[in-house]
Design a protein around this motif. Structure first.
Motif, PDB file in Angstrom:
ATOM      1  N   ASN A 184       0.647  -1.374   0.110  1.00 55.29           N
ATOM      2  CA  ASN A 184      -0.030   0.034  -0.021  1.00 55.29           C
ATOM      3  C   ASN A 184       0.770   1.093   0.040  1.00 55.29           C
ATOM      4  OD1 ASN A 184      -2.683  -0.949  -0.080  1.00 55.29           O
ATOM      5  ND2 ASN A 184      -2.442  -1.730   1.980  1.00 55.29           N
ATOM      6  N   GLU A 218       3.897  -5.687   5.413  1.00 61.24           N
ATOM      7  CA  GLU A 218       2.770  -5.020   5.800  1.00 61.24           C
ATOM      8  C   GLU A 218       3.297  -3.954   6.939  1.00 61.24           C
ATOM      9  OE1 GLU A 218      -0.238  -5.248   4.892  1.00 61.24           O
ATOM     10  OE2 GLU A 218      -0.188  -7.333   3.566  1.00 61.24           O
ATOM     11  N   ASN A 270       3.260  -1.825  10.504  1.00 58.66           N
ATOM     12  CA  ASN A 270       2.995  -2.138  11.668  1.00 58.66           C
ATOM     13  C   ASN A 270       2.533  -3.702  12.041  1.00 58.66           C
ATOM     14  OD1 ASN A 270       2.793   0.607  11.963  1.00 58.66           O
ATOM     15  ND2 ASN A 270       0.423   0.699  11.866  1.00 58.66           N
ATOM     16  N   VAL A 297       3.653   7.998   7.434  1.00 60.80           N
ATOM     17  CA  VAL A 297       2.108   8.140   7.076  1.00 60.80           C
ATOM     18  C   VAL A 297       2.033   7.643   5.465  1.00 60.80           C
ATOM     19  CG1 VAL A 297      -0.227   9.276   7.085  1.00 60.80           C
ATOM     20  CG2 VAL A 297       1.301   9.435   9.214  1.00 60.80           C
ATOM     21  N   GLN A 298       1.280   6.569   5.106  1.00 58.36           N
ATOM     22  CA  GLN A 298       1.076   6.459   3.771  1.00 58.36           C
ATOM     23  C   GLN A 298      -0.013   7.308   3.345  1.00 58.36           C
ATOM     24  OE1 GLN A 298      -0.051   2.122   3.605  1.00 58.36           O
ATOM     25  NE2 GLN A 298       2.039   1.543   3.219  1.00 58.36           N
ATOM     26  N   ASN A 352      -2.588   5.875   6.104  1.00 57.44           N
ATOM     27  CA  ASN A 352      -2.522   4.735   7.278  1.00 57.44           C
ATOM     28  C   ASN A 352      -1.330   5.016   7.777  1.00 57.44           C
ATOM     29  OD1 ASN A 352      -4.382   3.252   5.596  1.00 57.44           O
ATOM     30  ND2 ASN A 352      -2.648   2.665   3.975  1.00 57.44           N
ATOM     31  N   CYS A 378       1.838   4.653  10.526  1.00 58.82           N
ATOM     32  CA  CYS A 378       2.799   3.928  11.037  1.00 58.82           C
ATOM     33  C   CYS A 378       2.836   4.179  12.429  1.00 58.82           C
ATOM     34  CB  CYS A 378       4.042   4.075  10.614  1.00 58.82           C
ATOM     35  SG  CYS A 378       4.267   3.255   9.062  1.00 58.82           S
ATOM     36  N   GLU A 411     -14.760   5.466  10.406  1.00 61.38           N
ATOM     37  CA  GLU A 411     -13.036   5.869  11.116  1.00 61.38           C
ATOM     38  C   GLU A 411     -12.729   7.312  10.471  1.00 61.38           C
ATOM     39  OE1 GLU A 411      -8.769   4.183  12.155  1.00 61.38           O
ATOM     40  OE2 GLU A 411      -9.701   3.412  10.180  1.00 61.38           O
ATOM     41  N   ARG A 436      -9.164   9.291  10.880  1.00 53.68           N
ATOM     42  CA  ARG A 436      -7.802   9.068  11.260  1.00 53.68           C
ATOM     43  C   ARG A 436      -6.866  10.149  10.638  1.00 53.68           C
ATOM     44  NH1 ARG A 436      -8.971   4.366   7.950  1.00 53.68           N
ATOM     45  NH2 ARG A 436      -8.063   4.824   5.817  1.00 53.68           N
ATOM     46  N   GLU A 446     -13.247   7.119   6.880  1.00 56.04           N
ATOM     47  CA  GLU A 446     -13.445   6.115   6.137  1.00 56.04           C
ATOM     48  C   GLU A 446     -14.946   5.686   6.384  1.00 56.04           C
ATOM     49  OE1 GLU A 446     -10.502   3.314   5.637  1.00 56.04           O
ATOM     50  OE2 GLU A 446     -11.562   1.821   5.790  1.00 56.04           O
ATOM     51  N   LYS A 504      -9.696   6.166  -1.386  1.00 55.76           N
ATOM     52  CA  LYS A 504     -10.237   4.854  -1.733  1.00 55.76           C
ATOM     53  C   LYS A 504     -11.503   4.808  -1.856  1.00 55.76           C
ATOM     54  CE  LYS A 504      -8.718   2.757   2.159  1.00 55.76           C
ATOM     55  NZ  LYS A 504      -8.448   1.610   3.248  1.00 55.76           N
ATOM     56  N   ARG A 510      -9.757  11.778   1.548  1.00 51.44           N
ATOM     57  CA  ARG A 510      -8.605  12.435   2.233  1.00 51.44           C
ATOM     58  C   ARG A 510      -8.642  14.010   2.058  1.00 51.44           C
ATOM     59  NH1 ARG A 510      -2.834  11.640  -0.665  1.00 51.44           N
ATOM     60  NH2 ARG A 510      -4.124  11.553  -2.464  1.00 51.44           N
TER      61      ARG A 510
END
Ligand code: PLP
Length: 399
Positions: free
Chosen positions: A135, A168, A170, A191-192, A198, A200, A329, A331, A340, A364, A369
């Motif tokens: 990802n 993957e 984490n 952070v992706q 996502n 870390c 979510e 984040r 999300e 996504k 975002r």
């Protein structure tokens, strides 16, 4: 063709590499953009986390204007002062020692990959393999595609550059089982961004530092999206209490002009003349813009504003989450934030948000975002929340 036929012009002349929204953006100021019909939008995309100090920042505009009347470009066999000033401010405010300036994120990561391979030849028996995360997103060139841990991007262009493998985030086991003597570097986004915001864990990033120290592996942090204030610190790694060996920058670095950079500790700065180069890399114009922007960010504590406004925004989004069951979510870190949903409504939501005056990104099918300029105000966030709420109501009423 008449420019009022912009849709036809685009489909006749431009490669269909992007699906576009039906709006022609004409100008921007701060967090706002205007289209050619005079409609105004709050820009919570910032040209993909690029316009970190807002559109048409006065300080950057002046630097560009002044520099453009003096010198735009000369080759890297000469010295220019804007390039050296940019090098100084970026290095002095980091834990890295040396810089190479280029033109984009992919180019910065290509440079980092080359640097790692050369270091592996010199110092680790030719070790050349690089581990990156599933990802992740590291760019669109053949090698940075290979570095991008999303197989869907590789398929059309096989064979991509060899020597990459994935783990993957984490998940310490998923990483540790990939470590062997051929590994020269681990490249990670703290952070992706494109992967969906996502984050870390500090534990995971510290584990990468530890395994790199133990196994003689280079720790490369791709800060193309997280760097230059986005996470509330000049560099994203500062949030994780680690010192990387190499970082790459681009997006927010030039406040909108195309520029990228690769920074490394002395030990890893192994390029010698002939190894690497770039005609436009570190040219006087983009260096002057990036220097003015970076100076502005440091002098005006833009990272501090990012922390404050980021938590203000997250609180408002969490209030929205308690009103809308479909939000599963919220984040983020600093002003790189995603929400999300429990179903794939991101595209529909954006089709409401855009005409309602809020530009956001569907990162996504079930997530959007937010990456507003780091100079965004509370009022602008309140307005964005109002538009988001109204747009969500509309989308849900149509279901
Ligand atoms: C956008 C991005 C890139 C690629 O940058 P370009 O300037 O589009 O080549 C690389 N890495 C990360 C983390 C990015 O977000």
């Amino acid at each position: 063709m008449d420019e009022s036929n912009w849709k036809e012009m685009e489909s006749k002349y431009y490669m269909h590499a992007a699906n576009r929204y039906p709006m022609v953006i004409e100008k921007g100021l701060g967090t706002k953009l205007w289209d050619i019909n005079g409609n105004v939008y709050l820009d919570f995309t910032s040209g993909w986390a690029v316009n970190n100090i807002g559109h048409s920042n006065e300080v950057v505009a002046n630097a560009i204007e002044e520099q453009s009347r003096k010198l735009l470009q000369t080759s890297n066999v000469f010295y220019t002062i804007p390039q050296l000033k940019l090098a100084e401010i970026l290095v002095e405010n980091s834990v890295l020692d040396k810089i190479f300036i280029c033109n984009s994120g992919a180019e910065a990561n290509e440079g980092a990959i080359k640097l790692a391979r050369k270091w592996g030849k010199l110092n680790k028996n030719g070790a050349h393999k690089i581990l990156t995360a599933f990802n992740s997103f590291h760019g669109r060139t053949i090698s940075t595609l290979a570095a991008t841990g999303q197989p869907k991007y590789h398929e059309t262009f096989m064979p991509v550059t060899e020597g990459f493998d994935y783990f993957e985030i984490n998940d310490i086991d998923s990483l540790s089982e990939k470590i062997d003597d051929d590994i020269v570097a681990i490249m990670i986004e703290v952070v992706q961004g494109e992967g969906g915001v996502n984050i870390c864990s500090e534990e995971f990033i510290k584990y990468i530092r530890k395994i790199c120290d133990e196994q003689n592996i280079i720790m490369i942090i791709d800060e193309v999206q997280t760097g230059i204030g986005r996470l509330g610190t000049l560099y994203g790694y500062e949030n994780f209490d680690v010192e990387p060996d190499v970082i790459t920058l681009a997006k927010g670095l030039g406040a909108g002009v195309p520029i990228g950079a690769l920074l490394a500790k002395d030990e890893f700065s192994v390029f010698v003349p002939g190894d690497h180069g770039s005609t436009f890399g570190g040219n006087a114009l983009t260096s002057a813009a990036a220097y003015a922007s970076t100076k502005f960010i440091l002098e005006n504590d833009i990272p501090g504003n990012t922390i404050k406004l980021g938590s203000y925004f997250m609180n408002k989004l969490n209030e929205l989450k308690s009103k809308f069951e479909i939000i599963s979510e919220v984040r983020g870190m600093g002003l790189l934030i995603a929400i999300e949903f429990s179903t794939d409504i991101a595209a529909d939501l954006i089709n409401e948000c855009n005409p309602n005056g809020l530009l956001v990104n569907a990162v996504k099918p079930n997530a959007i975002r937010f990456m507003p300029p780091l100079t965004v105000s509370e009022d602008e966030i309140d307005e964005a929340i109002r538009i988001l709420e109204k747009s969500l109501d509309t989308v849900l009423s149509k279901k």
